[in-house]
Design a protein around this motif. Structure first.
Motif, PDB file in Angstrom:
ATOM      1  N   VAL A 113      17.218  35.847 -21.577  1.00 17.69           N
ATOM      2  CA  VAL A 113      16.749  36.854 -20.616  1.00 17.69           C
ATOM      3  C   VAL A 113      16.432  36.112 -19.310  1.00 17.69           C
ATOM      4  N   SER A 114      15.899  36.832 -18.320  1.00 14.41           N
ATOM      5  CA  SER A 114      15.510  36.133 -17.086  1.00 14.41           C
ATOM      6  C   SER A 114      14.007  36.237 -16.873  1.00 14.41           C
ATOM      7  N   GLN A 115      13.507  35.382 -15.994  1.00 14.28           N
ATOM      8  CA  GLN A 115      12.083  35.328 -15.666  1.00 14.28           C
ATOM      9  C   GLN A 115      11.568  36.642 -15.067  1.00 14.28           C
ATOM     10  N   MET A 116      12.479  37.417 -14.480  1.00 12.94           N
ATOM     11  CA  MET A 116      12.024  38.605 -13.752  1.00 12.94           C
ATOM     12  C   MET A 116      12.138  39.894 -14.561  1.00 12.94           C
ATOM     13  N   GLU A 117      12.406  39.777 -15.875  1.00 13.35           N
ATOM     14  CA  GLU A 117      12.631  40.997 -16.655  1.00 13.35           C
ATOM     15  C   GLU A 117      11.392  41.869 -16.766  1.00 13.35           C
ATOM     16  N   HIS A 118      11.640  43.169 -16.863  1.00 12.78           N
ATOM     17  CA  HIS A 118      10.627  44.152 -17.230  1.00 12.78           C
ATOM     18  C   HIS A 118      10.277  43.916 -18.704  1.00 12.78           C
ATOM     19  N   HIS A 119       9.026  44.179 -19.065  1.00 15.15           N
ATOM     20  CA  HIS A 119       8.625  43.966 -20.472  1.00 15.15           C
ATOM     21  C   HIS A 119       9.580  44.660 -21.453  1.00 15.15           C
ATOM     22  N   SER A 120      10.152  45.790 -21.028  1.00 10.93           N
ATOM     23  CA  SER A 120      11.064  46.523 -21.915  1.00 10.93           C
ATOM     24  C   SER A 120      12.332  45.745 -22.232  1.00 10.93           C
ATOM     25  N   GLY A 145      13.120  34.793  -5.215  1.00  8.47           N
ATOM     26  CA  GLY A 145      13.454  35.835  -6.179  1.00  8.47           C
ATOM     27  C   GLY A 145      14.859  35.728  -6.738  1.00  8.47           C
ATOM     28  N   SER A 146      15.618  34.719  -6.277  1.00  7.69           N
ATOM     29  CA  SER A 146      16.981  34.579  -6.806  1.00  7.69           C
ATOM     30  C   SER A 146      16.946  33.849  -8.146  1.00  7.69           C
ATOM     31  N   LEU A 147      17.941  34.148  -8.974  1.00 12.19           N
ATOM     32  CA  LEU A 147      18.040  33.480 -10.275  1.00 12.19           C
ATOM     33  C   LEU A 147      18.616  32.077 -10.093  1.00 12.19           C
ATOM     34  N   GLN A 148      18.168  31.159 -10.914  1.00 13.88           N
ATOM     35  CA  GLN A 148      18.778  29.822 -10.894  1.00 13.88           C
ATOM     36  C   GLN A 148      20.009  29.862 -11.805  1.00 13.88           C
ATOM     37  N   ILE A 149      21.064  30.512 -11.293  1.00 18.28           N
ATOM     38  CA  ILE A 149      22.212  30.705 -12.190  1.00 18.28           C
ATOM     39  C   ILE A 149      22.923  29.401 -12.528  1.00 18.28           C
ATOM     40  N   GLU A 150      22.644  28.383 -11.737  1.00 18.27           N
ATOM     41  CA  GLU A 150      23.256  27.088 -12.074  1.00 18.27           C
ATOM     42  C   GLU A 150      22.716  26.568 -13.417  1.00 18.27           C
ATOM     43  N   LEU A 152      22.483  28.471 -16.022  1.00 21.78           N
ATOM     44  CA  LEU A 152      23.053  29.306 -17.080  1.00 21.78           C
ATOM     45  C   LEU A 152      23.818  28.489 -18.123  1.00 21.78           C
ATOM     46  N   GLU A 153      24.726  27.638 -17.631  1.00 16.51           N
ATOM     47  CA  GLU A 153      25.587  26.872 -18.537  1.00 16.51           C
ATOM     48  C   GLU A 153      24.765  26.015 -19.502  1.00 16.51           C
ATOM     49  N   SER A 154      23.651  25.450 -18.992  1.00 15.84           N
ATOM     50  CA  SER A 154      22.865  24.574 -19.864  1.00 15.84           C
ATOM     51  C   SER A 154      22.011  25.379 -20.860  1.00 15.84           C
ATOM     52  N   LEU A 155      21.805  26.662 -20.588  1.00 15.43           N
ATOM     53  CA  LEU A 155      21.023  27.492 -21.527  1.00 15.43           C
ATOM     54  C   LEU A 155      21.886  28.006 -22.677  1.00 15.43           C
ATOM     55  N   ILE A 156      23.187  28.134 -22.395  1.00 10.85           N
ATOM     56  CA  ILE A 156      24.086  28.682 -23.412  1.00 10.85           C
ATOM     57  C   ILE A 156      24.440  27.614 -24.458  1.00 10.85           C
ATOM     58  N   ILE A 175      18.735  42.033  -6.076  1.00 11.16           N
ATOM     59  CA  ILE A 175      19.954  42.425  -6.787  1.00 11.16           C
ATOM     60  C   ILE A 175      20.569  41.163  -7.393  1.00 11.16           C
ATOM     61  N   ASN A 176      20.694  41.139  -8.687  1.00  9.31           N
ATOM     62  CA  ASN A 176      21.235  39.952  -9.351  1.00  9.31           C
ATOM     63  C   ASN A 176      22.761  39.975  -9.375  1.00  9.31           C
ATOM     64  N   PRO A 177      23.393  38.792  -9.265  1.00  8.65           N
ATOM     65  CA  PRO A 177      24.871  38.734  -9.280  1.00  8.65           C
ATOM     66  C   PRO A 177      25.392  38.862 -10.711  1.00  8.65           C
ATOM     67  N   VAL A 178      25.247  40.060 -11.277  1.00  9.08           N
ATOM     68  CA  VAL A 178      25.535  40.228 -12.708  1.00  9.08           C
ATOM     69  C   VAL A 178      27.008  39.991 -13.035  1.00  9.08           C
ATOM     70  N   LYS A 179      27.882  40.413 -12.129  1.00 12.75           N
ATOM     71  CA  LYS A 179      29.310  40.253 -12.415  1.00 12.75           C
ATOM     72  C   LYS A 179      29.647  38.765 -12.572  1.00 12.75           C
ATOM     73  N   GLU A 180      29.108  37.961 -11.669  1.00 12.21           N
ATOM     74  CA  GLU A 180      29.368  36.521 -11.718  1.00 12.21           C
ATOM     75  C   GLU A 180      28.773  35.909 -13.000  1.00 12.21           C
ATOM     76  N   ILE A 181      27.575  36.353 -13.341  1.00 11.27           N
ATOM     77  CA  ILE A 181      26.924  35.808 -14.539  1.00 11.27           C
ATOM     78  C   ILE A 181      27.733  36.146 -15.788  1.00 11.27           C
ATOM     79  N   ILE A 182      28.226  37.394 -15.842  1.00 11.35           N
ATOM     80  CA  ILE A 182      29.019  37.810 -17.000  1.00 11.35           C
ATOM     81  C   ILE A 182      30.291  36.960 -17.088  1.00 11.35           C
ATOM     82  N   GLN A 183      30.936  36.768 -15.928  1.00  9.19           N
ATOM     83  CA  GLN A 183      32.157  35.957 -15.886  1.00  9.19           C
ATOM     84  C   GLN A 183      31.903  34.548 -16.409  1.00  9.19           C
ATOM     85  N   ARG A 184      30.822  33.948 -15.896  1.00  5.07           N
ATOM     86  CA  ARG A 184      30.531  32.562 -16.266  1.00  5.07           C
ATOM     87  C   ARG A 184      30.168  32.435 -17.741  1.00  5.07           C
ATOM     88  N   ALA A 185      29.393  33.409 -18.230  1.00  5.85           N
ATOM     89  CA  ALA A 185      28.988  33.363 -19.644  1.00  5.85           C
ATOM     90  C   ALA A 185      30.197  33.520 -20.554  1.00  5.85           C
TER      91      ALA A 185
END
Lengths: 403, 140
Positions: A113-120, A145-150, A152-156, A175-185
Motif C-alpha cells: 500500500v502507500s503511506q497516504m492511504e485512507h484507513h479503508s 506528497g509525491s510517492l517515492q515510486i523509485e 517500488l521495484e525494491s518493495l516487490i 494525483i498518483n501516477p497509477v498507470k505508470e505504477i501498474i506498468q512498472r509492477a
C-alpha cells in the motif's frame, strides 16, 4: 465553460443558510451535495418504478430490472468498462473489503500500500495479513506528497500479490501516477494485481480503467453527486472466477438444493440480497449529470478553484499548506501555525463555511507529517471563486480571533 | 457556591454578548488561555479523554470530600470549555457533581458542542468528570 449560477440552481441545499450566513460547502471530499435530477430520480423510482429486480415476471419488476441493468451500463461506460465488470457495492470501503475477503492469495503473501492511504485501504489488508501470515509493505512519500515510486521495484518480491493504492489522496489531493505504477509492477511480474481506490478521483477527472490497466477499481457514489449507499467495484473480466463471495444469498444462484448450489457467473454472484436499487438509479443519473457538463470541464473548473485558493492561502503568512505537489485534484490540506485544526474548523463553521478537520482517516499520513490533523477544503463543480474569497476572509478573521 | 449558583453566574456573564458569537468565542478563548497549566506529570496517556478530535487531559483528586480537577487541551476552544467545566464542577462534592445537569451550556449558546459527533469531546469530558467523581468517592 461552466456556468456556476446555472449549476448552483440545480442543487437545492446550496440555498441554505448556516449560522445566519449563506452556506459555503467545502467538504466535498467527505460527500458532495446532490443535484435536483438525482433527487428526482429517487422520487421517480419510488413513485413510478419500484419493484424487486431479477425475480418477478410482472411488468413492473421487468422494468425495474431493465432500469437497474441500464444503470450498470451507464456506470460502466463512465469509467470505460464493460457492464459485466461492474459490481454494485455500498461504497468504496465495501468494495475493498469484498476483494480482501474474496481473494485467494496464498498464505504468506505480501501486499503493498502507500503511506497516504485512507484507513479503508489499509485495514482490510492489515487484517488479511494478520489472518494469513502475510506482510504489509508501504510505498513511502516525499514532503510534497509525491510517492517515492523509485522504491517500488525494491518493495516487490516473489511473494507480492497485490498493490492497493489511492488514485487521488483524500487528504492531500495529490494525483498518483497509477498507470505508470501498474506498468512498472506488471513489468516485474505480470501476475501482480493492482487495486486502485478511486473514491477521490472519479468525482474530479475522467477515468479509463482499460487504459489504466488496473485489475480492481473502487469508488463511492456519494462523493460524485449520487446517493449514499451506492458504490462500484470494477473487476477485470478474467478475474471474476478467481474471487470468492464474502456473502451469499438471494439473487446469486442458478439452482439451490441442500446438497449443492450452483451460482450465476459475473457481477450478480456478488450482489446477494435485494440491492440498494434507488441508489444505483441515482448513481447512473449522477454519471449522466457529470457527462452533461463534461468531466473535462468539471476538472478545468475545479482546477481554477484550486489555483485561486492556493494563491490566496499563500498570502496568509500563518497558513501552512501540505503537499505543494503540482498535480493535484481540488483538495487543499492546511494548518494555521500554532493553532489546532479543530479550533479553525469550529470558527469557520460559525462563518458558514463547512470544511473538514482532523486526521481524515489517514493517521499514518498524519504521523509522517508529525501532526494531529489538518483543515481540509475540497471543492466541487458548484463551488465558485467568490466562495473562496469568502472563505479566505473568514479564515483571516478566524486567525485574528484565535490570536 | 453551589454548582447551580456558579452556572447562573456564567450565564449572566455570557448574556452581555447577546447574538455576538465572535465576542462569545473571544471570551471562551480567553478563558482557555487563562486556565492554569496542568501539572506536567499528569499529562499522561491514562488521563487523555478519548473521543475528542482535540486532546484533553483531565486529572481528578479528592481533597476534604471535594473533587479537584485540573485539565488541559491542545485546542484553545476546547480548553475554554474545559475552563468553564472546571469552574462549575471543581471543588464540589462527588454526589453533587454526579447529579449536575449543566443546563448552562445550552443557555450560553454553546449547545452545538454537545452534539454527538466524533469531532468534539464535551460530552466525553462531562462523562469522564462525573465518572472520576464517583470513582473517587467510592475509594474513600
Amino acid at each position: 465553460m461552466i456556468d456556476s449560477k446555472h449549476i448552483r440552481e440545480q442543487f437545492p441545499i446550496l440555498k441554505k443558510w448556516i449560522n445566519n450566513k449563506p452556506l459555503v460547502y467545502f467538504d466535498n471530499g467527505a460527500t458532495t451535495q446532490k443535484p435536483q435530477v438525482v433527487i428526482d430520480s429517487i422520487v421517480k423510482y419510488y413513485s413510478e418504478q419500484n419493484a424487486n429486480i431479477h425475480r418477478g415476471v410482472h411488468t413492473l419488476s421487468r422494468e425495474a430490472t431493465e432500469l437497474f441493468e441500464r444503470s450498470r451500463q451507464t456506470v460502466a461506460s463512465f469509467i470505460s468498462a464493460k457492464s459485466s465488470e461492474i459490481i454494485f457495492t455500498a461504497g468504496t470501503t465495501d468494495g475493498i473489503n469484498l476483494i480482501a475477503n474474496g481473494s485467494n492469495f496464498p498464505k504468506g503473501s505480501e501486499i503493498i500500500v502507500s503511506q497516504m492511504e485512507h484507513h479503508s485501504n489499509i485495514l482490510p489488508w492489515q487484517l488479511w495479513c494478520e489472518r494469513n501470515e502475510g506482510k504489509l509493505k508501504v510505498i513511502p512519500i516525499n514532503k510534497d506528497g509525491s510517492l517515492q515510486i523509485e522504491k517500488l521495484e525494491s518493495l516487490i518480491t516473489t511473494k507480492t500479490v497485490l498493490i492497493a493504492m489511492a488514485h487521488v489522496s483524500n487528504t492531500l489531493g495529490v494525483i498518483n501516477p497509477v498507470k505508470e505504477i501498474i506498468q512498472r509492477a506488471k513489468a516485474i511480474n505480470s501476475k501482480i494485481l493492482v487495486l486502485i481506490d478511486g473514491a477521490q478521483s472519479v468525482p474530479h477527472m475522467s477515468v479509463d480503467v482499460k487504459d489504466m490497466n488496473c485489475d480492481f477499481f473502487v469508488f463511492s457514489g456519494h462523493k460524485m453527486y449520487a446517493p449514499t449507499g451506492s458504490g462500484v467495484l470494477f473487476v477485470k473480466e478474467n478475474l471474476f472466477n478467481t474471487l470468492k463471495q464474502s456473502k451469499t444469498g438471494g439473487g446469486t444462484i442458478k439452482s439451490v438444493s441442500f446438497e449443492k448450489t450452483e451460482y450465476v457467473d459475473g457481477p450478480l454472484r456478488f450482489e446477494a440480497g435485494t440491492p440498494n436499487i434507488e441508489a444505483v438509479v441515482g448513481l447512473a443519473q449522477a454519471c449522466e449529470f457529470m457527462n452533461s457538463l463534461g468531466v473535462k470541464n468539471i476538472s478545468a473548473h475545479e482546477h481554477l478553484l484550486l489555483e485561486h485558493a492556493q494563491k490566496e492561502l499563500s498570502t496568509i503568512s500563518e497558513v501552512e499548506v501540505y503537499a505543494n505537489h503540482s498535480n493535484k485534484a481540488a483538495v487543499i490540506s492546511f494548518n494555521v501555525k500554532g493553532q489546532h485544526p479543530f479550533d479553525v474548523g469550529t470558527l469557520l463553521d460559525k462563518y458558514g463555511i463547512a470544511v473538514r478537520t482532523g486526521h481524515h482517516c489517514t493517521q499514518p499520513l498524519m504521523s509522517y507529517y508529525g501532526i494531529q490533523g489538518t483543515v481540509r477544503a475540497s471543492f466541487a463543480i458548484y463551488n465558485t471563486k467568490e466562495e473562496i474569497d469568502i472563505f479566505i476572509e473568514a479564515l483571516k478573521k478566524t486567525i485574528k480571533l484565535l490570536n | 457556591m453551589s454548582i447551580k449558583e456558579i452556572e447562573d453566574e456564567i450565564v449572566s456573564e455570557f448574556e452581555i454578548f447577546g447574538e455576538d458569537w465572535e465576542g462569545k468565542y473571544e471570551h471562551l478563548i480567553d478563558l482557555g488561555k487563562s486556565l492554569p497549566m496542568i501539572d506536567e506529570k499528569n499529562r499522561t496517556e491514562e488521563n487523555i479523554i478519548k473521543g475528542c478530535q482535540s486532546r484533553v487531559w483531565l486529572n481528578s483528586v479528592l481533597k476534604d470530600g471535594k473533587v479537584i480537577y485540573t485539565a488541559d487541551s491542545d485546542a484553545i476552544i476546547t480548553k475554554g470549555m474545559v475552563a468553564l467545566m472546571i469552574r462549575v464542577l471543581s471543588k464540589q462534592a462527588p454526589t453533587e457533581i454526579a447529579k449536575a445537569e449543566l443546563g448552562f451550556i445550552n443557555k450560553i449558546g454553546l449547545k452545538e458542542h454537545l452534539s454527538p459527533t466524533r469531532a468534539n469531546g464535551l460530552v466525553s469530558m462531562i462523562n469522564r468528570m462525573k465518572l472520576d467523581a464517583i470513582k473517587l468517592s467510592q475509594k474513600n
